[in-house]
Write an enzyme that holds these catalytic residues in place. Structure first.
Site, PDB file in Angstrom:
ATOM      1  N   THR A 291       2.461 -34.906  28.965  1.00  0.00           N
ATOM      2  CA  THR A 291       1.938 -36.026  27.821  1.00  0.00           C
ATOM      3  C   THR A 291       1.888 -35.213  26.604  1.00  0.00           C
ATOM      4  OG1 THR A 291       1.000 -37.471  29.445  1.00  0.00           O
ATOM      5  CG2 THR A 291       0.391 -37.410  27.231  1.00  0.00           C
TER       6      THR A 291
ATOM      7  N   ASP B 141      -0.837 -26.424  46.559  1.00  0.00           N
ATOM      8  CA  ASP B 141      -1.781 -27.213  45.537  1.00  0.00           C
ATOM      9  C   ASP B 141      -3.189 -27.444  46.137  1.00  0.00           C
ATOM     10  OD1 ASP B 141      -2.634 -28.375  43.412  1.00  0.00           O
ATOM     11  OD2 ASP B 141      -1.307 -30.405  43.307  1.00  0.00           O
TER      12      ASP B 141
END
Lengths: 513, 513
Positions: free
Chosen positions: A204, A257
């Site tokens: 973003t 992760d």
């Protein structure tokens, strides 16, 4: 032992002392053990690297990092003693053995990570242990709290503070750029900090940067949010939960992760979010494959949010293909702007309004229908221009004024039929090969989406690049891994893929924040 | 991308390329990812380290290691491309997920470790996964075979080839120096390669070095063994199973030892051993606490030996206190020499003869009684002098001619009673603080052993050091952690230890080979 300090211009990311082999032997220490260094004005605990030639006898080499953190000067004579492993290493070993860690133990580890006191292999062992042993809800809570405590926080005057986050993985997901002004236009505060791309063609922050500056310090962000009720900025330099940034550097090459929950929620809590909607893109080509998996993940997000005093709702969204048509920072910025102007693709609009609607309902201030009205009435766009202006951008920027790469390649269908499948990660790889996110104008524009009918020779997608060599790389990738599957219809041609006898390509690892 | 090679005088232990941040971004690569470097005469795959200042734009810095392995020269212009993770990283991830690895997968990992192609964090993740997930017998076999295949081997003319190994952990264990000549005096071939101390005050190589040189290349060792039927040398430079040495560098700081079996047996198999006796020191202050644990371990050693075509027998030996009286390279060399001259402490003699007896029985050539005869008849000592001579030492060296430190401190009993306990690791720490193994004359001589009666003020042990500052460090340690427990008798005073409310000291980690 007395040694003379020499500076080496390496940013090691941790406190490293390079010792000559003979000095190390005299001290009885080895590579990756530690020494305590007594300087004139500081005491430093450093991780040892033993060298035969690089460090001469009688000297200790310290990396750049030491000079930034401690009051030590080049040429200083320091006393160097062997130092025990920090307690946090004991707690890492405890986790390796399968024990659950207490808050104090976790805080000690996180603190030592942030203060650069742990070596990469110690952090790697910790993350591997978390990955294999799993993290209890209580540990996740404690990890999050410790990560917040060891970082900075932002405080905003107005309430309520809301936020939106996606666990990522879908190319072209420009939802935040549209959703943030839309939500802020109702008076809610939404201080959106976001990351740059880690494994994707655009984050973003990369997209927004095509329209307005995104790099600010904490004080500037507070001013922007006080003015516009919202921001769309890069969170990287704010030191919100900085442990996370260090973990990501190790998680990424290992392809694991384990810190997903603490990582996301520590950043949200650090900016004071009270209500958060989390987007879980779901589909065979996404990180989360099925709605059931999304439910499991979502429940944990909600519980962890409760423990941290945040209300969280999660939405599993269709994630089997890229969102909208544009992939790559500038192309996506154009598409986000078009959406704010009421000319967006159906899927982008639906995703923005669905997520905003969930957020509105949480607070009891509306629903998806309200979100649509805000979008099509131009209120969201008006707010967006306020945000752009507060961030020092040109509010009246037109989509066509955002420059995209002028090297183009059109890829066409080799047969007629229906688009049965688009490989998300092949599309992402092609956009990255074309230069995204480093070259903002690079990317892919897809003309056909799943379910569309195509004719042989029709355009499927266009690749944009700023450099000819990058366009060639992307073209080669298309030949290697064609991202579209075109067929007669679902379940009419039964072969999905012949499993190759020899090696399979490496699985794609998605790590986005 | 074209870059200019610059050399950095760092021995990184792996193939590292330092790139400037801007170049890395253009290439789309990050720290700990990889690039392929096309030189004029070589292709190099290197692990990336991204730097802001150390590497300038347009240059690539390569560590010392690259220049030793590849035909690359400073100033050369090279082409640099992003490179996928090696396949071995995929297999490491597979182990993280709990899968069992095949031979081919294991060989790929081991090969990449030896060729310096894996980063420390990848190796750390692998070892952590092996530690947590465990290793199946088949994986242990395959790890051992791959470690042998990726290293050198030694071939001796005469047969049978036998060996002895201890899993370590007992201070003062000079068994090998006595056992090797004793066994060789019967005509058996026993090419003993051993390590220097890793976590202990002395390894067999450190002890032997007080009597004769121990550093030889493969050819020289073959000559020594052809002449004397035996050797007592350092194995470190022979590149037998070199993967192991790399693993140890990571295992040690992490305090884990998942590769015990492959590590030991790969070294034995690499020198062609056919019959091996393994000593498992057992006791509360040893690595293995109970006979039951020793049995479990021993059974696995035996099975793995069978799979590798070696006959193995294991002996659990009393390991609750140091062996003999002397701890530290020179002090132990003296005691070993005295033992060979028939004047050794009872426990040293018993251990040597027990282990040698097991070895003799395996081959059907005698028993413990034979071992005693060989020792007390002087045959073992005669053979020892042949070995010393073959290794270029002075065969007629007297124990008192082996120099020990002239700084001494006598530690006396503060009460009368019986020696109930000696903390092995406190004794080891004191000897290390006094300077062992770097200063060969440093160490501890213990006068009283478990079960002995002592009077208040009587000598318990003497610390030897070469440097006054080291003696002081050792003295401080004695105050902190007194290594003797003296009481009325077993179970008469019931308190063992009050558990402290606050933090406990770190557990001792023993890693010896």
């Amino acid at each position: 032992m007395k040694l003379k300090v020499r500076k080496i211009p390496i940013e090691a990311g941790k406190i490293i002392a390079v010792l000559n082999k003979n000095d190390a032997e005299k001290l009885g220490v080895r590579t990756l053990e530690r020494v305590r260094i007594f300087g004139e004005k500081c005491e430093i605990v450093a991780i040892i690297d033993v060298s035969e030639k690089f460090a001469k006898e009688g000297e200790v080499l310290l990396s750049q990092d030491c000079f930034e953190i401690y009051k030590i000067r080049e040429g200083e004579i320091v006393k160097v003693n062997p130092e025990e492993r920090p307690e946090s290493v004991k707690f890492i070993r405890k986790k390796l053995s399968g024990a659950y860690l207490s808050y104090n133990e976790i805080e000690k580890i996180i603190k030592d990570v942030v203060e650069k006191k742990l070596s990469d292999i110690e952090i790697a062992a910790f993350l591997t242990a978390l990955y294999i042993r799993g993290i209890s809800m209580e540990e996740a809570e404690n990890l999050t709290k410790a990560m917040i405590k060891t970082g900075k926080t932002l405080k905003f005057r107005k309430k309520p503070i809301v936020d939106k986050h996606s666990i990522g993985g879908i190319p072209g997901d420009k939802t935040s750029i549209v959703l943030v002004p839309l939500v802020a236009s109702t008076g809610l505060v939404i201080p959106k900090t976001s990351s740059r791309a880690i494994t994707s063609p655009a984050g973003t922050a990369d997209r927004m940067e095509c329209i307005a500056p995104v790099e600010f310090d904490a004080e500037e962000i507070i001013k922007i949010v006080n003015k516009a009720n919202a921001c769309l900025v890069w969170g990287g330099a704010l030191e919100l939960a900085p442990a996370d940034d260090i973990f990501i550097q190790i998680e990424f090459p290992l392809g694991i992760d384990p810190m997903l929950f603490p990582s996301i929620l520590s950043k949200k809590k650090s900016v004071g979010s009270q209500y958060v909607v989390i987007d879980i893109p779901t589909g065979r080509g996404a990180k989360i494959k099925t709605v059931e998996q999304a439910e499991d993940l979502g429940e944990d997000f909600i519980e962890l949010g409760n423990r941290l005093g945040m209300r969280i709702e999660c939405v599993s969204t269709y994630g089997e293909q890229p969102l909208g048509h544009a992939i790559g920072p500038a192309l996506e910025a154009r598409e986000a702007l078009l959406t704010l102007q009421g000319k967006g693709p159906e899927d982008v609009v639906d995703k923005v309004c669905t997520l905003a609607g969930v957020l509105f309902k949480m607070i009891g201030r509306g629903n998806k229908a309200l979100a649509k009205r805000l979008l099509y009435s131009g209120k969201a766009y008006k707010k967006f221009k306020e945000i752009v202006s507060a961030q020092g951008g040109e509010p009246e920027i037109k989509p066509k004024n955002i420059p995209v790469g002028n090297k183009k390649l059109e890829v066409r269908a080799s047969r007629s039929g229906k688009v049965l499948w688009i490989y998300n990660h092949y599309i992402a790889s092609i956009a990255k090969a074309a230069g995204a996110p480093k070259y903002k104008g690079a990317g892919v524009y897809i003309w056909k989406k799943i379910g569309d009918n195509v004719k042989k020779g029709e355009k499927l997608f266009t690749i944009f690049a700023e450099k000819a060599s990058k366009l060639r790389s992307a073209e080669n990738l298309v030949k290697e891994n064609f991202p579209y599957v075109i067929g007669k219809g679902y379940g009419t041609e039964m072969k999905l893929k012949k499993i190759p006898e020899e090696k399979r390509e490496a699985r794609i690892f998605i790590l986005e924040r």
